[in-house]
Scaffold this active site. Sequence first.
Site, mmCIF file in Angstrom:
data_model
loop_
_atom_site.group_PDB
_atom_site.id
_atom_site.type_symbol
_atom_site.label_atom_id
_atom_site.label_comp_id
_atom_site.label_asym_id
_atom_site.label_seq_id
_atom_site.Cartn_x
_atom_site.Cartn_y
_atom_site.Cartn_z
ATOM 1 N N TYR A 145 35.118 21.470 157.769
ATOM 2 C CA TYR A 145 35.604 22.307 158.859
ATOM 3 C C TYR A 145 34.539 22.494 159.922
ATOM 4 O O TYR A 145 33.385 22.106 159.740
ATOM 5 C CB TYR A 145 36.092 23.658 158.329
ATOM 6 C CG TYR A 145 35.002 24.649 157.961
ATOM 7 C CD1 TYR A 145 34.219 24.481 156.820
ATOM 8 C CD2 TYR A 145 34.745 25.756 158.771
ATOM 9 C CE1 TYR A 145 33.232 25.399 156.491
ATOM 10 C CE2 TYR A 145 33.761 26.678 158.444
ATOM 11 C CZ TYR A 145 33.012 26.498 157.299
ATOM 12 O OH TYR A 145 32.030 27.398 156.982
ATOM 13 N N ARG A 183 28.722 16.974 164.453
ATOM 14 C CA ARG A 183 28.533 17.478 163.081
ATOM 15 C C ARG A 183 29.797 17.248 162.246
ATOM 16 O O ARG A 183 29.709 16.925 161.055
ATOM 17 C CB ARG A 183 28.159 18.962 163.091
ATOM 18 C CG ARG A 183 27.852 19.461 161.681
ATOM 19 C CD ARG A 183 27.324 20.873 161.677
ATOM 20 N NE ARG A 183 28.291 21.816 162.199
ATOM 21 C CZ ARG A 183 28.007 23.083 162.485
ATOM 22 N NH1 ARG A 183 26.789 23.545 162.309
ATOM 23 N NH2 ARG A 183 28.940 23.888 162.962
ATOM 24 N N ARG A 221 50.462 13.444 143.001
ATOM 25 C CA ARG A 221 50.185 14.278 141.815
ATOM 26 C C ARG A 221 48.715 14.679 141.835
ATOM 27 O O ARG A 221 47.901 14.048 142.522
ATOM 28 C CB ARG A 221 50.521 13.520 140.524
ATOM 29 C CG ARG A 221 49.673 12.285 140.328
ATOM 30 C CD ARG A 221 50.122 11.454 139.128
ATOM 31 N NE ARG A 221 49.230 10.299 139.028
ATOM 32 C CZ ARG A 221 48.086 10.312 138.351
ATOM 33 N NH1 ARG A 221 47.716 11.372 137.676
ATOM 34 N NH2 ARG A 221 47.320 9.240 138.328
ATOM 35 N N LYS A 237 29.583 20.501 156.156
ATOM 36 C CA LYS A 237 30.295 21.778 156.381
ATOM 37 C C LYS A 237 31.604 21.743 155.583
ATOM 38 O O LYS A 237 32.700 21.568 156.130
ATOM 39 C CB LYS A 237 30.515 22.021 157.877
ATOM 40 C CG LYS A 237 30.737 23.507 158.196
ATOM 41 C CD LYS A 237 30.520 23.787 159.662
ATOM 42 C CE LYS A 237 30.947 25.183 160.084
ATOM 43 N NZ LYS A 237 30.300 26.291 159.409
ATOM 44 N N GLU A 282 19.024 29.500 154.008
ATOM 45 C CA GLU A 282 19.778 30.012 155.163
ATOM 46 C C GLU A 282 20.530 31.259 154.732
ATOM 47 O O GLU A 282 20.348 31.741 153.612
ATOM 48 C CB GLU A 282 20.736 28.940 155.688
ATOM 49 C CG GLU A 282 21.761 28.493 154.667
ATOM 50 C CD GLU A 282 22.682 27.383 155.162
ATOM 51 O OE1 GLU A 282 22.854 27.220 156.379
ATOM 52 O OE2 GLU A 282 23.252 26.691 154.299
ATOM 53 N N LEU A 298 22.946 24.113 156.372
ATOM 54 C CA LEU A 298 23.826 23.576 157.412
ATOM 55 C C LEU A 298 22.992 23.439 158.686
ATOM 56 O O LEU A 298 22.247 24.358 159.045
ATOM 57 C CB LEU A 298 24.994 24.541 157.659
ATOM 58 C CG LEU A 298 25.987 23.997 158.672
ATOM 59 C CD1 LEU A 298 26.838 22.902 158.051
ATOM 60 C CD2 LEU A 298 26.880 25.095 159.205
HETATM 61 N N1 PDD Z 1 29.402 29.451 159.769
HETATM 62 N N2 PDD Z 1 24.931 28.152 157.731
HETATM 63 C C1 PDD Z 1 26.126 28.418 157.165
HETATM 64 C C2 PDD Z 1 26.246 28.375 155.690
HETATM 65 C C3 PDD Z 1 27.238 28.729 157.982
HETATM 66 O O1 PDD Z 1 28.436 28.973 157.422
HETATM 67 C C4 PDD Z 1 27.077 28.781 159.392
HETATM 68 C C5 PDD Z 1 28.211 29.097 160.333
HETATM 69 C C6 PDD Z 1 25.806 28.503 159.930
HETATM 70 C C7 PDD Z 1 25.558 28.508 161.419
HETATM 71 O O2 PDD Z 1 26.037 27.316 162.022
HETATM 72 P P1 PDD Z 1 26.555 27.289 163.533
HETATM 73 O O3 PDD Z 1 25.452 27.835 164.366
HETATM 74 O O4 PDD Z 1 26.819 25.864 163.791
HETATM 75 O O5 PDD Z 1 27.782 28.169 163.593
HETATM 76 C C8 PDD Z 1 24.768 28.180 159.076
HETATM 77 C C9 PDD Z 1 30.603 29.549 160.554
HETATM 78 C C10 PDD Z 1 30.467 30.286 161.833
HETATM 79 C C11 PDD Z 1 31.729 30.023 159.659
HETATM 80 O O6 PDD Z 1 31.778 29.548 158.534
HETATM 81 O O7 PDD Z 1 32.557 30.821 160.095
#
Ligand code: PDD
Length: 292
Positions: free
Chosen positions: A33, A52, A100, A148, A180, A204
């Site tokens: 996603y 990405r 299935r 992601k 993170e 990520l």
């Molecule tokens: N999440 N690390 C993780 C585990 C994340 O889920 C996210 C963002 C980030 C930051 O990435 P970015 O700057 O590209 O949004 C880092 C999104 C916003 C979500 O899952 O809703």
Amino acid sequence: MTPTGYLNGDWAAPEALRISPLDRGFLFADGVYEVICAFDGAPFALAPHLERLQRSLDGIELANPLTAPAWTALLEEAIARSGGGDLSIYLQVTRGVQPRRDHAPPAAPVPTVFLLTGALPATPAQVLTEGLAAITRPDPRWARCDIKSIALLPNVLLRGAASAANASECLLLRDGQLTEGAASNVFVVREGKVLTPPADAHILHGVTRDELITLARRSGIDVGEQPLTQAMLEGAEEIWVTSTTRGVLPVTRLDGQAIGTGVPGRLWHRLHGLWQAHIDDFRRQVAAGKPR
Ligand code: PDD
């Protein structure tokens, strides 16, 4: 704004759309996603998000169902159907429906494409003046956090732990090193220097993280990408978290202890200002009808 949903060619209110229980996204979390913001009706940082998405699809060996121009057109239609303005767009691609339940991926999957728009929550003024509370936890996730993936059970449980502790984010430590947040990237200020964990497979590669590093370096603020220990995190002068929907926010309490002086720090103020100016620039480009 009007929340709008899209599923494999159909547009409807999100709750009216129906997926098959045999969708591999539903059965195995077999999908990826993105979350993208729109400001003044235009998708922000679209190119890095689509790049990405491609890397995530490559990581799960699923062909991208759409070209970049087709994604752009789809996102623009979603924004228009939602009434434009500022909003967030969630998009998801799964390995589709199989006749299935079978762990083995089909040889010729027909991906499911799902899109959802939502209001962009404004940052409460109190967060900007007082900062956020966060907790730390061991990072229990797999070794490909650069994908992601929609498999977010660890992240869900960790955010639950943060909520239970009256905190907004959970900062993760893998083998004693900061990775993170459960839904954000992390920056730390130590001895006046901005540091963030390297973009390896344990985090990520945040679009906000990358853009903030570029903005900082352009303004002469050095950012070191290096491993950070729990002690470095706890002894930090400042901690910030970054994400698409939250921008860059200060963390002023960690596991119940004040970080630095206990209020948002000098460097956060500077970077937050640069970030806001960056978005204002984008809005000006949108208003001028310039290609972005
Ligand atoms: N999440 N690390 C993780 C585990 C994340 O889920 C996210 C963002 C980030 C930051 O990435 P970015 O700057 O590209 O949004 C880092 C999104 C916003 C979500 O899952 O809703």
